[in-house]
Design a protein around this motif. Sequence first.
Motif: not given
Length: 669
Positions: A5, A11, A14-15, A79-80, A83, A85
């Motif tokens: 990544s 990801y 971000y949560y 991706t959770l 990373a 991406y």
Amino acid sequence: MFFSSGSDTPYGHYYLWDPGLVWLHVISDALIALSYLSIPFTLAYFVVKRRDLPFHWMFVCFGIFILAGSSTHAMGVWTLWHADYWLSGSIKAITAIASVITAILLVRLVPHAVALPSPALLRFEIAERSGAEKELSRANAELERRVEARTAELKKLNEDLVLEIGERKRIEQTLRKSEEQLRLAQQASGLGLWDWDPRTDRAVWSDQTFRIFGLEPDNQKLDEARFVALIYPGDRTAVKLAIREALRPGGEFDAEYRMQRQDGQLRWLLSKGRTHCDAAGQPFRMIGLTLDVTERRQAAEDLRRSDERFRLLVDSITDYAIFMLDSAGFVTSWNTGAERLKGYQAQEIIGQHFSCFYCDEDLRKGEPAMALREAAAAGRYEANGWRLRKDGTRFQANAILTALQDEKGALIGFAKITRDLTESRLAEEAVQAAHDELARVVRASTLGALTASIAHEINQPLAAIVNNANAARRILANPESDLEEVQQAVIDIAEAGTRAAEIISHIRSLLKKNAPQKSLLDINQVIREVLALTTGVLKKQHISLRTELRTELPPVLGDRVQLQQVLLNLIMNGIEAMNAILDRPRVLVIRSERRELGLEVAVKDYGTGLDPQHLERIFDTFFTTKASGMGMGLSISRSIIEAHNGRLWASRDPATHGATFHFSLPGMA
Ligand SMILES: Nc1ncnc2c1ncn2[C@@H]1O[C@H](COP(=O)(O)OP(=O)(O)OP(=O)(O)O)[C@@H](O)[C@H]1O
Ligand SMILES: [Mg+2]
């Protein structure tokens, strides 16, 4: 690193790692990914199973597009925590490409898809179609029916054709067979066929014709010149003339000519042909046959020669009248013998009826017709009787009539052989007389050999007579003589005289030229009379005589003199056979015995005996082993005994020496 990544922040960060949020994403993405994943497989299965569907490549595009979508969501879960991406972006990019392509393709497909018929339309179409199908199947059925009918027709035609082919084959075979038969018949009969067109001078020959001319069948030109060249030069002109003669309406060619084969052999050929002419009388065809007749001509020639020889033979016979009659009895041929016997020349008698040879009494009895009838029925008729010569004189004849038949058994005439019996009877009588005379001469010569002993035999009674006469004279000279004594002397004289007279009469009868006479005889008496003539010679030769004569023998019918001659011959042979015997008693035995059908007389001696090889030859005329013998005794004796229906034979007995001669005679009951 492509899959690393750009940042290290997964990801989930971000949560805020809010478990609720994270799991919401995780579960949702996972379920989407899994559901999406199942779709391409289902589509792939569907596509495989329904390959008939239109645009099925569209389903493949969908499958790829959804698979790509599924992996995008799976990447969302990944991706959770990680990373990656770039990776997730790349997958997304692939998904985007697949989506774009799919979208483009779908857009382009829409007009086509729109054009696909709707179910209602399809149903209508289906209904239409099924109507059409029914129509079609009806048409089909009709077609099939027609095809069937046509097939049946064709089958029938085929069958007919097969039959016809079979029939033709049969006809061809028959034709071939009959051609073969014709060929064989031609070969067997030797007939050669030919066909000639006189306009073009072209001919056709069968193989057999070539063979008859000694040639192998060829394809060279066959014209009159070639045919004539094959003929023997001497016969060519005649054949050519015969051909010219035959070349007219209804003309027939018939020629017998010689042909010289290449091997030099001359053969006789017979050709016969018929001319065919057109309406104008112009010959256009002559067809005919040729046959080799060499053997036939040879046979005919041989027959003519043998006929000629036979005619010469028949003609040269002069002792027999040999002639032919037709079936009605008219004379058709006459030989030299017939001329001599009957006095007619051939030209005056041929054509006359044979009844002119018969005398009146036979003609009245219908003899000639009867003779023909009998000969025709039995094949042969023989009769003795009087026949007439041309000059009217008669002669005793023996005639044999033989029926002649053709090959079918039909009567065509008679052959007649007539013999003059007068001549043959005279000849027979002359032979018999000569025989009798010879026998008499032989008897005389035998008696000649006996003269001394016969004289002795006669002398004895004569001496007795003289003695008795002297005695009687002496007695009578004495006045007191005894008359009884004289009487006895006279009786003795008479007896002696009778005895002497008997002997003389025997001798005379043996020497007399009397014709043979048969009477009933006592054979013992005959034997005794012969012995009366031979006692003297037996005594002289020191031969003791033994007689074994059976009484009660049947009488025989015979000639006394001839039977005495037989006995005399046998006794003389016996005596002669014992002449040289000095070392044993000389005995002559004479036996008479009864036999079943008559009697048998045997004369046995103890002399030199018989050579077994000579047992039958001794009866041959002139067979003798004696220096002074004639060889007549036994042959005459046998013919005499056989004339009396008896048998004369010899037997040997080596044990007792000597020979025995037997004769049998039939008895008269
Ligand atoms: N009793 C016998 N024993 C031996 N041989 C015999 C006797 N009788 C006949 N033969 C033989 O048979 C032959 C023929 O006999 P046959 O009486 O025919 O003639 P032959 O006696 O010789 O002469 P002939 O004419 O004089 O009688 C004799 O020569 C003799 O060889
Ligand atoms: Mg003799």
